[in-house]
Design a protein around this motif. Structure first.
Motif, PDB file in Angstrom:
ATOM      1  N   ASP A 435       0.856  -1.182   0.000  1.00  0.00           N
ATOM      2  CA  ASP A 435       0.000   0.000   0.000  1.00  0.00           C
ATOM      3  C   ASP A 435       0.901   1.243   0.000  1.00  0.00           C
ATOM      4  O   ASP A 435       1.420   1.652   1.033  1.00  0.00           O
ATOM      5  CB  ASP A 435      -0.909   0.000   1.237  1.00  0.00           C
ATOM      6  N   LEU A 436       1.076   1.832  -1.170  1.00  0.00           N
ATOM      7  CA  LEU A 436       1.954   2.995  -1.294  1.00  0.00           C
ATOM      8  C   LEU A 436       1.183   4.311  -1.205  1.00  0.00           C
ATOM      9  O   LEU A 436       1.776   5.388  -1.308  1.00  0.00           O
ATOM     10  CB  LEU A 436       2.722   2.945  -2.626  1.00  0.00           C
ATOM     11  N   GLY A 437      -0.142   4.216  -1.054  1.00  0.00           N
ATOM     12  CA  GLY A 437      -0.936   5.440  -0.951  1.00  0.00           C
ATOM     13  C   GLY A 437      -1.144   6.094  -2.306  1.00  0.00           C
ATOM     14  O   GLY A 437      -1.037   5.458  -3.358  1.00  0.00           O
ATOM     15  N   ASP A 438      -1.421   7.411  -2.281  1.00  0.00           N
ATOM     16  CA  ASP A 438      -1.677   8.116  -3.529  1.00  0.00           C
ATOM     17  C   ASP A 438      -1.119   9.538  -3.451  1.00  0.00           C
ATOM     18  O   ASP A 438      -0.724  10.009  -2.389  1.00  0.00           O
ATOM     19  CB  ASP A 438      -3.175   8.156  -3.833  1.00  0.00           C
ATOM     20  N   ILE A 439      -1.108  10.193  -4.589  1.00  0.00           N
ATOM     21  CA  ILE A 439      -0.716  11.603  -4.689  1.00  0.00           C
ATOM     22  C   ILE A 439      -1.881  12.345  -5.344  1.00  0.00           C
ATOM     23  O   ILE A 439      -2.115  12.206  -6.539  1.00  0.00           O
ATOM     24  CB  ILE A 439       0.567  11.788  -5.522  1.00  0.00           C
ATOM     25  N   GLY A 440      -2.629  13.062  -4.545  1.00  0.00           N
ATOM     26  CA  GLY A 440      -3.768  13.801  -5.086  1.00  0.00           C
ATOM     27  C   GLY A 440      -4.786  12.911  -5.772  1.00  0.00           C
ATOM     28  O   GLY A 440      -5.385  13.307  -6.776  1.00  0.00           O
ATOM     29  N   GLY A 441      -4.972  11.707  -5.249  1.00  0.00           N
ATOM     30  CA  GLY A 441      -5.932  10.772  -5.836  1.00  0.00           C
ATOM     31  C   GLY A 441      -5.336   9.848  -6.875  1.00  0.00           C
ATOM     32  O   GLY A 441      -5.993   8.906  -7.328  1.00  0.00           O
ATOM     33  N   ILE A 442      -4.095  10.082  -7.276  1.00  0.00           N
ATOM     34  CA  ILE A 442      -3.416   9.209  -8.231  1.00  0.00           C
ATOM     35  C   ILE A 442      -2.659   8.141  -7.444  1.00  0.00           C
ATOM     36  O   ILE A 442      -1.765   8.459  -6.651  1.00  0.00           O
ATOM     37  CB  ILE A 442      -2.419  10.005  -9.098  1.00  0.00           C
ATOM     38  N   PRO A 443      -2.999   6.857  -7.614  1.00  0.00           N
ATOM     39  CA  PRO A 443      -2.283   5.811  -6.878  1.00  0.00           C
ATOM     40  C   PRO A 443      -0.786   5.876  -7.164  1.00  0.00           C
ATOM     41  O   PRO A 443      -0.373   6.106  -8.306  1.00  0.00           O
ATOM     42  CB  PRO A 443      -2.900   4.512  -7.407  1.00  0.00           C
ATOM     43  N   ARG A 444       0.007   5.659  -6.136  1.00  0.00           N
ATOM     44  CA  ARG A 444       1.457   5.683  -6.337  1.00  0.00           C
ATOM     45  C   ARG A 444       1.972   4.390  -6.955  1.00  0.00           C
ATOM     46  O   ARG A 444       3.112   4.344  -7.443  1.00  0.00           O
ATOM     47  CB  ARG A 444       2.170   5.932  -5.008  1.00  0.00           C
ATOM     48  N   LEU A 445       1.165   3.336  -6.949  1.00  0.00           N
ATOM     49  CA  LEU A 445       1.540   2.075  -7.588  1.00  0.00           C
ATOM     50  C   LEU A 445       0.511   1.782  -8.671  1.00  0.00           C
ATOM     51  O   LEU A 445      -0.656   1.516  -8.384  1.00  0.00           O
ATOM     52  CB  LEU A 445       1.576   0.935  -6.564  1.00  0.00           C
ATOM     53  N   LEU A 446       0.937   1.865  -9.907  1.00  0.00           N
ATOM     54  CA  LEU A 446       0.043   1.676 -11.056  1.00  0.00           C
ATOM     55  C   LEU A 446       0.417   0.402 -11.794  1.00  0.00           C
ATOM     56  O   LEU A 446       1.507   0.296 -12.365  1.00  0.00           O
ATOM     57  CB  LEU A 446       0.142   2.875 -12.005  1.00  0.00           C
ATOM     58  N   ASP A 447      -0.493  -0.583 -11.766  1.00  0.00           N
ATOM     59  CA  ASP A 447      -0.259  -1.860 -12.432  1.00  0.00           C
ATOM     60  C   ASP A 447      -0.704  -1.758 -13.891  1.00  0.00           C
ATOM     61  O   ASP A 447      -1.899  -1.712 -14.182  1.00  0.00           O
ATOM     62  CB  ASP A 447      -1.031  -2.965 -11.708  1.00  0.00           C
ATOM     63  N   VAL A 448       0.268  -1.736 -14.801  1.00  0.00           N
ATOM     64  CA  VAL A 448      -0.022  -1.591 -16.232  1.00  0.00           C
ATOM     65  C   VAL A 448      -0.511  -2.903 -16.837  1.00  0.00           C
ATOM     66  O   VAL A 448      -1.259  -2.903 -17.803  1.00  0.00           O
ATOM     67  CB  VAL A 448       1.225  -1.075 -16.979  1.00  0.00           C
ATOM     68  N   GLY A 449      -0.087  -4.056 -16.267  1.00  0.00           N
ATOM     69  CA  GLY A 449      -0.592  -5.330 -16.765  1.00  0.00           C
ATOM     70  C   GLY A 449       0.454  -6.423 -16.845  1.00  0.00           C
ATOM     71  O   GLY A 449       1.410  -6.470 -16.070  1.00  0.00           O
ATOM     72  N   GLN A 450       0.256  -7.334 -17.810  1.00  0.00           N
ATOM     73  CA  GLN A 450       1.161  -8.452 -18.034  1.00  0.00           C
ATOM     74  C   GLN A 450       2.444  -7.972 -18.715  1.00  0.00           C
ATOM     75  O   GLN A 450       2.530  -6.834 -19.174  1.00  0.00           O
ATOM     76  CB  GLN A 450       0.506  -9.485 -18.952  1.00  0.00           C
ATOM     77  N   CYS A 451       3.410  -8.898 -18.856  1.00  0.00           N
ATOM     78  CA  CYS A 451       4.561  -8.590 -19.718  1.00  0.00           C
ATOM     79  C   CYS A 451       4.059  -8.378 -21.140  1.00  0.00           C
ATOM     80  O   CYS A 451       4.632  -7.607 -21.914  1.00  0.00           O
ATOM     81  CB  CYS A 451       5.595  -9.703 -19.661  1.00  0.00           C
TER      82      CYS A 451
END
Length: 542
Positions: A435-451
């Motif tokens: 849980d890295l939290g967020d910056i102004g509502g933007i999650p600090r950890l963004l999972d883009v997907g698979q390789c």
């Protein structure tokens, strides 16, 4: 045997008795022979392209055959015997078609004409003569470049195969696969010419990934931010691991209304974000990681397990009976289904106890692919301009079992709170539930997907560079990559083709890159090995 195509190769030099992945020396020889046979087929296929003889079925076979030699896909000797014989039959059929047009080929020996032995034992002996160490007198740097090209083509073939399953193809991809395979037979190619082919491979891989991205999003919709539970629901269960979205769709369709919950494992986690898949009410959550605890997780899972594609350890005997494979995946003693009729998996799941109680665990967010991130690009840009976001880190790549990969967990944990981490591929399972939290509502950890979704990450970087009117290398963006197998090699070549510099790569550098070739990469792209999280963060952020 000799194999050093993956990051975990023995002593960082090469597997010589059996593969660290679980591959036997016999399977290694059969894979080497299949690649050898494919080089012969490629000579004729290239002639065919020039003569207008283009066969989609041959293209499909070639991609599947090349893909089958990628790390942790197929360990089943009889299936390699079939592929080798099929390759030679296809080669000879194409040769006959060319001959009828008056087109001949200069090669009268080697893979252009070789005849496979009739037994697996005979094929193994043939394969032992054509492996990676079969040309000891070749210049080591030339050999290194040839191997980089061969291994990366395996990654390209994987992406092209996934795209083809969903109806997307491009002859440029297949033609280059043939060109790259045939190049392994040309002893007159210079280092500069091979470097050109290696970078062209990066270009073609970008096209293959674009095809796959379009195939996935046009079929199942663009991923949307989605919360995925890590707990379990009381009831029967099937666990799906791998990458193939079509297989996921089929198992969801075939289990509908049967009282079975479907869970994802490993690289299947991002499939929860696709509208065309998340609509199924029995598609519940995610179970387990990718590598670290896989054997324990599979042994304890109270349902059936469906394996698609690769990136999994060889299954242990204790849970083999619960595992089923599809597509190209195969191991001795494991039931394989070639027709996407998953009745055996369903029946096995129904016969097992399933989860006896609901369990409430953590949840994770997925679905931050290019469409979702670009949808809030304005908010991101304003946060950067206001200095609320100082830096972006793409911490992405493969996971593995070898020690040293905790670097990536520690790195993410130590990233300052005014920075955002984008991630993709199975390497994220070192830290995906943080849980890295967020910056102004933007999650600090963004999972883009698979390789398989690396194209999304590239497009996000390109979009940011356009928004800030600068080159990608001038963005407050650093790439911290982990590699394990050949798809990662292909992606790295794509990044180099795009001119991206200052990539940090680990946990160790590829054994197939010689010091001289590494120097070229350092001088041209400033590619560098990871050090410690503290050292690397200090070097990047100052």
């Amino acid at each position: 045997m000799f194999c050093y195509q993956c990051e975990q190769t023995a002593k960082g030099e090469g597997c010589t008795i059996a593969g660290v992945c679980g591959k036997s020396s016999d399977v290694a020889a059969l894979q080497d022979l299949l690649v050898y046979a494919l080089r012969g087929l490629s000579l004729y296929a290239l002639k065919g392209y020039k003569a207008g003889i283009i066969d989609k079925e041959i293209n499909k076979f070639t991609c599947e055959a090349v893909f089958s030699t990628l790390t942790n896909v197929d360990f089943d000797p009889p299936r390699f015997q079939k592929l080798i014989n099929q390759c030679v039959a296809v080669r000879d059929s194409l040769k006959e078609k060319l001959s009828k047009k008056g087109i001949t080929i200069a090669h009268t020996e080697g893979p252009a004409t070789f005849t496979p032995e009739t037994t697996i034992e005979g094929l193994i002996k043939q394969g032992e003569k054509v492996g990676l160490k079969s040309e000891p007198d070749l210049n080591p740097d030339i050999l290194s470049l040839q191997h980089i090209l061969t291994f990366s083509i395996k990654g390209v073939a994987a992406y092209a195969d996934h795209a083809m399953i969903l109806g997307k193809s491009d002859d440029k991809v297949y033609q280059f696969i043939y060109e790259a395979l045939a190049a392994g037979l040309n002893k007159n190619l210079t280092a500069d010419e091979l470097v050109g082919l290696v970078l062209k491979c990066g270009e073609i891989n970008l096209l293959a990934m674009e095809l796959l991205d379009n195939a996935n999003t046009e079929t199942y919709g663009h991923p949307v931010p989605t919360k995925v539970p890590l707990g379990a629901k009381k009831g029967k269960a099937i666990l799906v691991s791998g990458h193939d979205l079509k297989d996921m769709e089929e198992i969801l369709k075939q289990t509908e209304g049967k009282g079975i919950y479907v869970y994802t494992h490993g690289e299947m986690l991002p499939t929860h974000a696709y509208p065309g898949l998340k609509k199924y009410s029995h598609f519940y959550g995610h179970y387990g990681t990718a590598w670290q605890n896989q054997a324990k997780e599979f042994a304890e899972f109270p349902g059936a397990i469906l394996m698609t594609t690769n990136c999994i350890q060889r299954p242990k005997d204790s849970y083999k009976d619960n595992i089923f494979t599809t597509g190209l995946v195969g191991w001795p003693g494991v039931t394989h289904m070639a027709d996407k009729n998953f009745t055996p998996v369903i029946n096995k799941a129904l016969s097992m106890k399933g989860f006896e109680n609901d369990t409430n665990g953590k949840s994770v967010m997925v679905g931050f692919a290019r469409n979702a991130v670009m949808g809030v690009a304005g908010q991101v840009i304003e946060a950067v301009k206001a200095k609320a976001i100082k830096h972006f880190f793409l911490v992405a790549g493969c996971d593995g079992a070898k020690p040293g990969r905790n670097y990536y967990t520690e790195f993410v944990e130590k990233v300052p709170r005014d920075c955002v981490v984008l991630t993709l591929a199975c390497g994220k399972f070192r830290f995906f539930d943080k849980d890295l939290g967020d910056i102004g509502g933007i999650p600090r950890l963004l999972d883009v997907g698979q390789c398989n979704d690396a194209y999304s990450a590239v497009q996000i970087a390109v979009a940011l560079s356009k928004a800030f009117e600068c080159g990608v290398n001038d963005l407050p963006l650093s790439m911290i990559l982990s590699w394990y197998e050949q798809k990662a090699v292909a992606i790295l070549l794509t990044l180099l083709y795009l001119g991206i510099k200052d990539i940090r790569l680990g946990p160790s550098l590829p054994a197939f890159i010689t010091p001289n070739i590494l120097n070229v990469l350092v001088e041209k792209f400033n590619i560098m090995p990871i050090k410690t999280p503290d050292e690397d963060l200090k070097a990047i952020l100052g």
